[in-house]
Design an enzyme around this catalytic site. Structure first.
Site, PDB file in Angstrom:
ATOM      1  N   SER A 260       0.905  -1.503   0.002  1.00 26.52           N
ATOM      2  CA  SER A 260       0.093   0.082   0.325  1.00 26.52           C
ATOM      3  C   SER A 260       1.015   1.337   0.026  1.00 26.52           C
ATOM      4  O   SER A 260       1.849   1.500  -1.092  1.00 26.52           O
ATOM      5  CB  SER A 260      -0.683   0.280   1.350  1.00 26.52           C
ATOM      6  N   HIS A 401      -7.685  -5.402   0.576  1.00 27.76           N
ATOM      7  CA  HIS A 401      -6.104  -4.832   0.649  1.00 27.76           C
ATOM      8  C   HIS A 401      -5.966  -5.558   1.468  1.00 27.76           C
ATOM      9  O   HIS A 401      -6.554  -5.266   3.315  1.00 27.76           O
ATOM     10  CB  HIS A 401      -6.640  -3.510   0.894  1.00 27.76           C
TER      11      HIS A 401
HETATM   12  C1  GCU Z   1      -5.113   4.185   2.033  1.00 24.42           C
HETATM   13  C2  GCU Z   1      -4.695   5.295   1.050  1.00 24.42           C
HETATM   14  C3  GCU Z   1      -3.948   4.331  -0.511  1.00 24.42           C
HETATM   15  C4  GCU Z   1      -3.196   4.146   0.414  1.00 24.42           C
HETATM   16  C5  GCU Z   1      -3.734   3.323   1.791  1.00 24.42           C
HETATM   17  C6  GCU Z   1      -3.036   2.136   2.503  1.00 24.42           C
HETATM   18  O1  GCU Z   1      -6.380   4.204   1.831  1.00 24.42           O
HETATM   19  O2  GCU Z   1      -6.028   6.282   0.081  1.00 24.42           O
HETATM   20  O3  GCU Z   1      -3.500   5.318  -1.089  1.00 24.42           O
HETATM   21  O4  GCU Z   1      -1.814   3.003  -0.962  1.00 24.42           O
HETATM   22  O5  GCU Z   1      -4.469   4.128   2.220  1.00 24.42           O
HETATM   23  O6  GCU Z   1      -1.488   2.310   3.053  1.00 24.42           O
HETATM   24  O7  GCU Z   1      -3.654   1.116   3.557  1.00 24.42           O
END
Ligand code: GCU
Length: 420
Positions: A260, A401
Site C-alpha cells: 500500500s 487490500h
Molecule cells: C489509503 C490510501 C491509499 C493507501 C492506503 C494504505 O487507502 O488512499 O493510497 O495505499 O491507504 O496505505 O493502506
C-alpha cells in the site's frame, strides 16, 4: 435470463450504495480517454533505441521528473550516519533463525533521528537473501517473538488494536503476524528485515518531526515545493537501511517490499537506489503502480487531499489534472529495469485500481525488452490467482487490500529465480 438481469440490477444498485459520498469512479466505461507518454521517446521527442540511451538520457530525465514533480527531492546529504547492533541471538523461531536488531542513526545539522531494524536470517547458509519492508505499527507487531521491543514512536490510533493515544502497548504485540509469512521465508532460505515506518517519519501532515526536520535551515518548518514528502522520506530510510544490509556480512541480495502506501515507498526506493536486487509492490495503487491517467479508484486529487504530506507540494498541480502529467506510473516501474519487479493486486481492492496496476507492468515491460528480459507481454489481465512470473511479474488474488500468505508464496517462488 430474466433472473440474470434482476441480479445484475441488484448488484449495480448495491455498488452504487457502497460508493462513498463523493463518488469515485469504479466504472470502467467512465475511464477517460488518455494517452500514455511513450517510454521510449524522450521529452524532446527523440527515439530511445538502446540500453545506453535509456540509461543516460531517458531513465535520467524520467527519474528527475518524478524526483522534482512527484515524490520530491532529498534536500541534501546527511552529515553522518551510523549503525549499532543492539542485540543478536541464535535461537529465534525455535532455533530456526538468527535475530539481529540494529539501530540506524541519521545526523544532520546537529540533529539526529534513530530507527530500529529487526532482522531474521535463516540458519544453514553463511549468507541469505532478505526481503526488506516497512511495517505499519512497530516491529513487535510482525512477530510473536518477545525479544522485540515495543516501538516508542508515534503510531496511528487504531480501535481494533486498542491504540488511542498514539502509543503502542504490549497489547499490540503480534497483531500483524498474518501479513508477514516469516516462517515460510525462513523455510525457503530467505530472511526478513523490517522497520516501523513511523520511526523514520510519522505518518501525519506535520513536518516538524521525523527525517525531514534534520535538514531544515533556521526558520524553516517544512520542505520546499520540490522537496520530499513522506513517501520519499520513507524511501530514503530504506536506502540507509541498505547501507547497513550490504555490509552485514550474512546477507546476499535485498529485495525491497512494501504494501500500500509502503508499496509506493518501496517503488520509489527501488527507483532511486539500484542496489535493491528486486522490488515488490503489494497493492500500492495510486502514486504506486497504478496508472494515474485512468482516474479509476483513488485519484491524484483525492490522494493529495487525504494525505497532503505524502508527495512533493509540486505534485498538487496535477490534482484533477492527470491529463497534463508528462509521466505516468508505468515509467516509475520502468526505472527498476532490468532488475526483477513484482506488482500484485487484490480483487476487492478496487481503490488501488488492479487493472491500472496490471497495465502499468505491461507498458513498463518495453524497457525490460531493451535488456533482453521478459516482462508482461499480455495486454489482458490474467485470471485471478494465475500469476505471470517473468522478470516483471504480476498477480491478482482473491480478497481484500492486505498482504496474505498467498502473496508471500508467489514472491518467494519468483525470488528463487534470481536471488543468490
Ligand atoms: C489509503 C490510501 C491509499 C493507501 C492506503 C494504505 O487507502 O488512499 O493510497 O495505499 O491507504 O496505505 O493502506
Amino acid at each position: 435470463m430474466k433472473n440474470h438481469f434482476f441480479f445484475a440490477l441488484l448488484f449495480l444498485s448495491a455498488m452504487a450504495l457502497a460508493q462513498p459520498e463523493e463518488s469515485y469512479n469504479y466504472d470502467e466505461t467512465k475511464v477517460p480517454k488518455f494517452q500514455l507518454p511513450d517510454l521510449l521517446t524522450s521529452f524532446s521527442g527523440n527515439a530511445i533505441e538502446t540500453q545506453q540511451q535509456w540509461e543516460e538520457n531517458r531513465r535520467f530525465e524520467i527519474l528527475q521528473f518524478f524526483e522534482k514533480q512527484v515524490y520530491g527531492k532529498v534536500p541534501d546529504r546527511l552529515d553522518e550516519y551510523s549503525f549499532k547492533l543492539l542485540e543478536e541471538s541464535n535461537d529465534a523461531y525455535g532455533g530456526k533463525a538468527r535475530r539481529k536488531q540494529v539501530a540506524i542513526s541519521l545526523k544532520k545539522n546537529k540533529r539526529t533521528i534513530t530507527y530500529n531494524m529487526l532482522i531474521y536470517l535463516p540458519k544453514g547458509n553463511p549468507t541469505a537473501p532478505v526481503f526488506l519492508g516497512y511495517n505499519f505499527y512497530g516491529n513487535h507487531t510482525v512477530t510473536t517473538d518477545p525479544k522485540v521491543p515495543i516501538t516508542e514512536a508515534w503510531v496511528s490510533n487504531n480501535k481494533t488494536f486498542g491504540i488511542t493515544d498514539n502509543k503502542a502497548s504490549e497489547n499490540t504485540r503480534s497483531v500483524r503476524t498474518h501479513r508477514w509469512a516469516i516462517e515460510k521465508m525462513l523455510d525457503n532460505g530467505y530472511g526478513l528485515a523490517t522497520i516501523y515506518y513511523g520511526e523514520v517519519d510519522p505518518d501525519k501532515n506535520d513536518f516538524s518531526d521525523g527525517v525531514h526536520q534534520l535538514f531544515y535551515q533556521e526558520g524553516q518548518d517544512k520542505p520546499k515545493t520540490n522537496e520530499w514528502g513522506s513517501i520519499a522520506a520513507w524511501a530514503f530510510g530504506l536506502s540507509k537501511a541498505m547501507d547497513y544490509l550490504e555490509n552485514d556480512g550474512n546477507i546476499s541480495d535485498v529485495i525491497v517490499f512494501g504494501h500500500s502506501r509502503l508499496g509506493k515507498a518501496a517503488l520509489w526506493a527501488g527507483a532511486t537506489d539500484k542496489r535493491f536486487a528486486g522490488v515488490i509492490s503489494n497493492d500500492s495503487g495510486c502514486g504506486g503502480a497504478a496508472l494515474s491517467k485512468r482516474k479509476f479508484g483513488e485519484t491524484v486529487e483525492r490522494i493529495n487531499t487525504s494525505f497532503p504530506h505524502w508527495f512533493a507540494d509540486s505534485f498538487k498541480k496535477y490534482n484533477d489534472n492527470e491529463r497534463t502529467l508528462p509521466v505516468d506510473q508505468h515509467q516509475l516501474l520502468a526505472l527498476m529495469a532490468p532488475r526483477p519487479l513484482y506488482v500484485a493486486s487484490a480483487v476487492e481492492d478496487q481503490w488501488a485500481d488492479p487493472k491500472g496496476e496490471f497495465l502499468s507492468t505491461h507498458y513498463a515491460s518495453k524497457v525490460y525488452e531493451l535488456y533482453g528480459k521478459e516482462g508482461v507481454t499480455a495486454t489482458n489481465m490474467p485470471d485471478v490467482e494465475q500469476p505471470i512470473q517473468k522478470t516483471v511479474a504480476y498477480h491478482i488474488r482473491n480478497g481484500k487490500h492486505d498482504v496474505t500468505d498467498y502473496d508471500w508464496e508467489q514472491y518467494i517462488v519468483w525470488a528463487k529465480t534470481f536471488t543468490k
